[in-house]
Design an enzyme around this catalytic site. Structure first.
Site, PDB file in Angstrom:
ATOM      1  N   ASN A 122      36.264 -90.563-101.790  1.00 12.33           N
ATOM      2  CA  ASN A 122      37.313 -88.779-102.460  1.00 12.33           C
ATOM      3  C   ASN A 122      38.670 -90.216-103.448  1.00 12.33           C
ATOM      4  O   ASN A 122      39.265 -91.053-103.305  1.00 12.33           O
ATOM      5  CB  ASN A 122      38.282 -88.783-100.678  1.00 12.33           C
ATOM      6  N   GLY A 154      41.848 -85.167-101.721  1.00 19.40           N
ATOM      7  CA  GLY A 154      42.598 -85.389-100.445  1.00 19.40           C
ATOM      8  C   GLY A 154      42.278 -87.101-100.017  1.00 19.40           C
ATOM      9  O   GLY A 154      42.286 -87.099 -98.794  1.00 19.40           O
ATOM     10  N   GLN A 155      42.217 -87.466-101.029  1.00 19.77           N
ATOM     11  CA  GLN A 155      43.022 -89.011-100.705  1.00 19.77           C
ATOM     12  C   GLN A 155      43.882 -89.426-100.263  1.00 19.77           C
ATOM     13  O   GLN A 155      44.424 -88.934-100.702  1.00 19.77           O
ATOM     14  CB  GLN A 155      42.603 -89.509-102.055  1.00 19.77           C
ATOM     15  N   SER A 156      43.599 -90.483 -99.027  1.00 20.44           N
ATOM     16  CA  SER A 156      45.159 -90.439 -98.216  1.00 20.44           C
ATOM     17  C   SER A 156      45.418 -91.656 -98.214  1.00 20.44           C
ATOM     18  O   SER A 156      46.104 -91.967 -97.351  1.00 20.44           O
ATOM     19  CB  SER A 156      44.827 -89.492 -96.891  1.00 20.44           C
ATOM     20  N   ASP A 161      35.804 -93.976 -88.267  1.00 21.10           N
ATOM     21  CA  ASP A 161      36.594 -92.747 -88.641  1.00 21.10           C
ATOM     22  C   ASP A 161      37.590 -92.773 -86.893  1.00 21.10           C
ATOM     23  O   ASP A 161      37.220 -92.665 -86.812  1.00 21.10           O
ATOM     24  CB  ASP A 161      36.871 -91.961 -89.127  1.00 21.10           C
ATOM     25  N   HIS A 212      37.068 -96.239-100.862  1.00 13.23           N
ATOM     26  CA  HIS A 212      36.365 -96.434 -99.254  1.00 13.23           C
ATOM     27  C   HIS A 212      35.076 -95.664 -99.433  1.00 13.23           C
ATOM     28  O   HIS A 212      35.380 -94.250-100.003  1.00 13.23           O
ATOM     29  CB  HIS A 212      37.296 -96.216 -97.784  1.00 13.23           C
ATOM     30  N   LEU A 213      34.201 -95.581 -98.946  1.00 16.77           N
ATOM     31  CA  LEU A 213      32.991 -94.916 -98.563  1.00 16.77           C
ATOM     32  C   LEU A 213      32.997 -94.369 -97.854  1.00 16.77           C
ATOM     33  O   LEU A 213      32.964 -95.444 -96.022  1.00 16.77           O
ATOM     34  CB  LEU A 213      31.750 -95.553 -99.346  1.00 16.77           C
ATOM     35  N   HIS A 214      32.958 -92.976 -96.781  1.00 18.58           N
ATOM     36  CA  HIS A 214      32.624 -92.075 -95.948  1.00 18.58           C
ATOM     37  C   HIS A 214      31.333 -92.178 -96.313  1.00 18.58           C
ATOM     38  O   HIS A 214      30.236 -91.496 -97.048  1.00 18.58           O
ATOM     39  CB  HIS A 214      33.239 -90.704 -96.362  1.00 18.58           C
TER      40      HIS A 214
HETATM   41  P1  5GP Z   1      40.355 -90.177 -97.244  1.00 19.33           P
HETATM   42  O1  5GP Z   1      41.327 -88.756 -96.889  1.00 19.33           O
HETATM   43  O2  5GP Z   1      41.652 -90.965 -97.878  1.00 19.33           O
HETATM   44  O3  5GP Z   1      39.021 -90.063 -97.985  1.00 19.33           O
HETATM   45  O4  5GP Z   1      39.891 -91.038 -96.615  1.00 19.33           O
HETATM   46  C1  5GP Z   1      40.675 -91.501 -95.157  1.00 19.33           C
HETATM   47  C2  5GP Z   1      40.637 -91.507 -93.894  1.00 19.33           C
HETATM   48  O5  5GP Z   1      40.819 -92.600 -93.324  1.00 19.33           O
HETATM   49  C3  5GP Z   1      40.020 -90.381 -93.381  1.00 19.33           C
HETATM   50  O6  5GP Z   1      38.636 -89.832 -92.875  1.00 19.33           O
HETATM   51  C4  5GP Z   1      41.240 -90.682 -91.796  1.00 19.33           C
HETATM   52  O7  5GP Z   1      40.926 -90.174 -90.465  1.00 19.33           O
HETATM   53  C5  5GP Z   1      40.824 -92.250 -92.109  1.00 19.33           C
HETATM   54  N1  5GP Z   1      42.257 -93.167 -91.547  1.00 19.33           N
HETATM   55  C6  5GP Z   1      43.342 -93.409 -91.557  1.00 19.33           C
HETATM   56  N2  5GP Z   1      43.957 -93.981 -90.615  1.00 19.33           N
HETATM   57  C7  5GP Z   1      43.282 -94.869 -90.182  1.00 19.33           C
HETATM   58  C8  5GP Z   1      43.353 -95.715 -89.298  1.00 19.33           C
HETATM   59  O8  5GP Z   1      44.197 -95.998 -88.142  1.00 19.33           O
HETATM   60  N3  5GP Z   1      42.154 -96.295 -88.636  1.00 19.33           N
HETATM   61  C9  5GP Z   1      41.093 -95.637 -89.023  1.00 19.33           C
HETATM   62  N4  5GP Z   1      40.148 -96.187 -88.337  1.00 19.33           N
HETATM   63  N5  5GP Z   1      40.973 -94.795 -89.652  1.00 19.33           N
HETATM   64  C10 5GP Z   1      41.753 -93.339 -90.488  1.00 19.33           C
END
Ligand code: 5GP
Ligand code: ZN
Length: 115
Positions: free
Chosen positions: A88, A94-96, A31, A101-103
């Site tokens: 998420n 907070g899905q962005s 990440d 994706h699995l953290h």
């Molecule tokens: P979400 O918030 O959708 O569950 O997780 C998205 C994740 O993607 C966030 O933890 C964010 O830091 C990560 N992320 C966003 N843009 C990028 C990117 O360009 N490269 C990488 N490696 N991670 C990213």
């Protein structure tokens, strides 16, 4: 592949990422904004918008995602002490990025309940 999708572009090699593991089904990469000493995202090569769009037909893919997460945890030696796996879905969680994706979070004490 969804043209405008960030994680499809990482899977395609168009946007660089630090790869932790990959196979024919998934890519795992670090990440950009880590929330723990180890913070890796496991994504399917196939574009699926979120965990809420996963169905029974995705069983083998889910197993591949979990298998990749386990391998990452072993790579960093977190399998015994513990690690956290998170999906998420949607704005309240907070899905962005709209590519499932699995953290994989490890390397520190992880509080419960999460924020
Ligand atoms: P979400 O918030 O959708 O569950 O997780 C998205 C994740 O993607 C966030 O933890 C964010 O830091 C990560 N992320 C966003 N843009 C990028 C990117 O360009 N490269 C990488 N490696 N991670 C990213
Ligand atoms: Zn995508």
């Amino acid at each position: 592949m969804a043209e405008s999708c960030l994680f499809c572009r990482i899977v395609g090699g168009e946007i660089p990422a630090r790869i932790a593991f990959q196979d024919e089904a998934v890519v795992a990469f670090h990440d950009l904004n880590p929330q723990a000493p180890t913070h890796v995202l496991v994504v399917p090569r196939q574009h699926i918008p979120s965990a809420d769009a996963i169905g029974p037909e995705h069983g083998p893919l889910l197993a591949a995602m979990l298998g990749a997460a386990q391998r990452v945890a072993r790579q960093v030696g977190a399998h015994e002490r513990g690690y956290r796996l998170v999906f998420n879905h949607g704005p309240a969680a907070g899905q962005s990025v709209d590519h499932v994706h699995l953290h994989v979070l490890a390397g520190r004490k992880l509080d419960w309940p999460p924020g």
